[in-house]
Scaffold this motif. Sequence first.
Motif, PDB file in Angstrom:
ATOM      1  N   ALA A  51      40.812  27.423  28.585  1.00 12.89           N
ATOM      2  CA  ALA A  51      42.256  27.197  28.777  1.00 12.89           C
ATOM      3  C   ALA A  51      42.816  28.032  29.922  1.00 12.89           C
ATOM      4  N   LYS A  52      41.954  28.824  30.581  1.00 11.52           N
ATOM      5  CA  LYS A  52      42.338  29.689  31.699  1.00 11.52           C
ATOM      6  C   LYS A  52      43.380  30.742  31.290  1.00 11.52           C
ATOM      7  N   ARG A  53      43.369  31.094  30.018  1.00 16.84           N
ATOM      8  CA  ARG A  53      44.205  32.216  29.579  1.00 16.84           C
ATOM      9  C   ARG A  53      43.531  33.537  29.924  1.00 16.84           C
ATOM     10  N   LEU A  54      42.198  33.499  30.040  1.00 20.13           N
ATOM     11  CA  LEU A  54      41.428  34.673  30.423  1.00 20.13           C
ATOM     12  C   LEU A  54      40.461  34.303  31.537  1.00 20.13           C
ATOM     13  N   LEU A  55      40.122  35.289  32.336  1.00 14.45           N
ATOM     14  CA  LEU A  55      39.188  35.120  33.446  1.00 14.45           C
ATOM     15  C   LEU A  55      38.062  36.124  33.272  1.00 14.45           C
ATOM     16  N   ARG A  56      36.825  35.657  33.468  1.00 15.39           N
ATOM     17  CA  ARG A  56      35.693  36.576  33.376  1.00 15.39           C
ATOM     18  C   ARG A  56      35.676  37.487  34.598  1.00 15.39           C
ATOM     19  N   LEU A  57      35.491  38.779  34.364  1.00 12.57           N
ATOM     20  CA  LEU A  57      35.481  39.759  35.437  1.00 12.57           C
ATOM     21  C   LEU A  57      34.051  39.999  35.927  1.00 12.57           C
ATOM     22  N   PRO A  58      33.902  40.627  37.098  1.00 15.30           N
ATOM     23  CA  PRO A  58      32.556  40.897  37.615  1.00 15.30           C
ATOM     24  C   PRO A  58      31.761  41.809  36.676  1.00 15.30           C
ATOM     25  N   GLY A  59      30.464  41.621  36.686  1.00 17.40           N
ATOM     26  CA  GLY A  59      29.585  42.433  35.859  1.00 17.40           C
ATOM     27  C   GLY A  59      28.672  41.547  35.032  1.00 17.40           C
ATOM     28  N   PRO A  60      27.622  42.148  34.478  1.00 16.31           N
ATOM     29  CA  PRO A  60      26.619  41.346  33.768  1.00 16.31           C
ATOM     30  C   PRO A  60      27.093  40.911  32.388  1.00 16.31           C
ATOM     31  N   GLY A  61      26.481  39.846  31.904  1.00 16.61           N
ATOM     32  CA  GLY A  61      26.592  39.481  30.507  1.00 16.61           C
ATOM     33  C   GLY A  61      25.525  40.235  29.734  1.00 16.61           C
ATOM     34  N   VAL A  62      25.928  41.018  28.773  1.00 19.73           N
ATOM     35  CA  VAL A  62      24.995  41.875  28.032  1.00 19.73           C
ATOM     36  C   VAL A  62      24.703  41.222  26.677  1.00 19.73           C
ATOM     37  N   PRO A  63      23.423  40.970  26.366  1.00 21.02           N
ATOM     38  CA  PRO A  63      23.110  40.376  25.057  1.00 21.02           C
ATOM     39  C   PRO A  63      23.612  41.251  23.920  1.00 21.02           C
ATOM     40  N   ALA A  64      24.237  40.632  22.945  1.00 23.21           N
ATOM     41  CA  ALA A  64      24.738  41.371  21.786  1.00 23.21           C
ATOM     42  C   ALA A  64      23.569  41.841  20.923  1.00 23.21           C
ATOM     43  N   ARG A  65      23.675  43.051  20.408  1.00 20.92           N
ATOM     44  CA  ARG A  65      22.621  43.559  19.520  1.00 20.92           C
ATOM     45  C   ARG A  65      22.645  42.828  18.183  1.00 20.92           C
ATOM     46  N   TRP A  66      23.798  42.378  17.779  1.00 23.22           N
ATOM     47  CA  TRP A  66      23.945  41.658  16.522  1.00 23.22           C
ATOM     48  C   TRP A  66      24.195  40.183  16.790  1.00 23.22           C
ATOM     49  N   ASN A  67      23.744  39.347  15.863  1.00 29.42           N
ATOM     50  CA  ASN A  67      23.921  37.900  15.957  1.00 29.42           C
ATOM     51  C   ASN A  67      24.739  37.397  14.766  1.00 29.42           C
ATOM     52  N   TYR A  68      25.034  36.115  14.783  1.00 27.71           N
ATOM     53  CA  TYR A  68      25.751  35.479  13.678  1.00 27.71           C
ATOM     54  C   TYR A  68      24.741  34.816  12.732  1.00 27.71           C
ATOM     55  N   TYR A  69      24.922  35.057  11.442  1.00 27.39           N
ATOM     56  CA  TYR A  69      24.029  34.515  10.423  1.00 27.39           C
ATOM     57  C   TYR A  69      24.854  33.858   9.318  1.00 27.39           C
ATOM     58  N   VAL A  70      24.261  32.830   8.705  1.00 33.78           N
ATOM     59  CA  VAL A  70      24.823  32.252   7.487  1.00 33.78           C
ATOM     60  C   VAL A  70      24.019  32.816   6.327  1.00 33.78           C
ATOM     61  N   VAL A  71      24.711  33.400   5.352  1.00 36.87           N
ATOM     62  CA  VAL A  71      24.030  34.073   4.251  1.00 36.87           C
ATOM     63  C   VAL A  71      24.548  33.569   2.909  1.00 36.87           C
ATOM     64  N   TYR A  72      23.706  33.739   1.885  1.00 37.09           N
ATOM     65  CA  TYR A  72      24.068  33.390   0.511  1.00 37.09           C
ATOM     66  C   TYR A  72      23.094  34.115  -0.419  1.00 37.09           C
ATOM     67  N   PRO A  73      23.439  34.252  -1.703  1.00 40.35           N
ATOM     68  CA  PRO A  73      22.569  34.998  -2.617  1.00 40.35           C
ATOM     69  C   PRO A  73      21.183  34.366  -2.728  1.00 40.35           C
ATOM     70  N   ALA A  74      20.169  35.212  -2.630  1.00 45.77           N
ATOM     71  CA  ALA A  74      18.798  34.709  -2.677  1.00 45.77           C
ATOM     72  C   ALA A  74      18.373  34.335  -4.092  1.00 45.77           C
ATOM     73  N   HIS A  75      19.065  34.872  -5.100  1.00 45.65           N
ATOM     74  CA  HIS A  75      18.600  34.692  -6.478  1.00 45.65           C
ATOM     75  C   HIS A  75      19.101  33.411  -7.129  1.00 45.65           C
ATOM     76  N   ARG A  76      20.006  32.682  -6.475  1.00 43.65           N
ATOM     77  CA  ARG A  76      20.498  31.465  -7.105  1.00 43.65           C
ATOM     78  C   ARG A  76      20.512  30.324  -6.094  1.00 43.65           C
ATOM     79  N   PRO A  77      20.200  29.109  -6.545  1.00 46.16           N
ATOM     80  CA  PRO A  77      20.169  27.975  -5.624  1.00 46.16           C
ATOM     81  C   PRO A  77      21.577  27.592  -5.177  1.00 46.16           C
ATOM     82  N   LEU A  78      21.681  27.084  -3.974  1.00 46.25           N
ATOM     83  CA  LEU A  78      22.974  26.612  -3.479  1.00 46.25           C
ATOM     84  C   LEU A  78      23.389  25.344  -4.204  1.00 46.25           C
TER      85      LEU A  78
END
Length: 294
Positions: free
Chosen positions: A250-277
Amino acid sequence: MSLRPDWLSALAAFESAARHQNFAHAGEELHLTASAVSHHVRKLEARLGVVLFQRHARGVALTAEGRQLADAASTAMADLEGVLGGLRAASDDSDRVRVSTLHSLAYTWLLPRLPLFAAAHPHLRLSFDTEIALTRFDEGGADLAIRHGPGHWPGLSAHLLMGDTLFPVASPAFPGLARITQAAHVARLPLVSDLSRQGWHDWFRAAGVHGTNLDERYSFSDATDALNAAAFGLGAALARERVAAPYLAAKRLLRLPGPGVPARWNYYVVYPAHRPLRPAARVFLDWLLAVPVD
């Protein structure tokens, strides 16, 4: 004395009459005549061999024996209503999926994609809880959670949803932005941060910028608030690519100079392992893992 099935209608009439202290009002509640309620009560009295109501010109009043039975009947009816309500709710919720996720991801990444899910699965209903705190998978709580983290939590099954990249952004209208031509120049700007574990110091270190005093002037608990602050011209924010994408488009923000740094953390979908979905939650999980992330 065993409770025979043909006692149930008489007990229901008695319980209602005891609550209302009136046969006519009980009849209205049960869709019976007052005389029919009276007949049920008399039949119950005859079988028990006790008087449950004192009849008088102004109405009826419970006897001591009647009060004893009324208390027991009221408790039994409340227990039944609770069980029936729980069974009904479980049945009604069979097509509902309860999802816990971060507000920033829901607002910028998930919501724009939900029309695709709604079109493919119009019979399913979704409830979202957006919070920073880790989800408690209590009974009746979330079926699934989308978490930003290392990918392993005790007692939970975790499926990788997507990775992320960090880079600086600012409003295109920010004064003097044309003079920001390399990563080191970003340190000249007032900086906006959030509560992410990977912040400005990590980015400048990855960009090879050292020995600079950083002016982290504004801090927000939510990543979307930090991006909005940058969009309103308060300074530069360190953006996560998945969250910043609609702001950049939407051009509300502009990317500034510099590298893209990989995030140490990622996004995961989680749920209890002991019971079926539940089936509905499985449908939403499969859709999440298949939907294009970009």
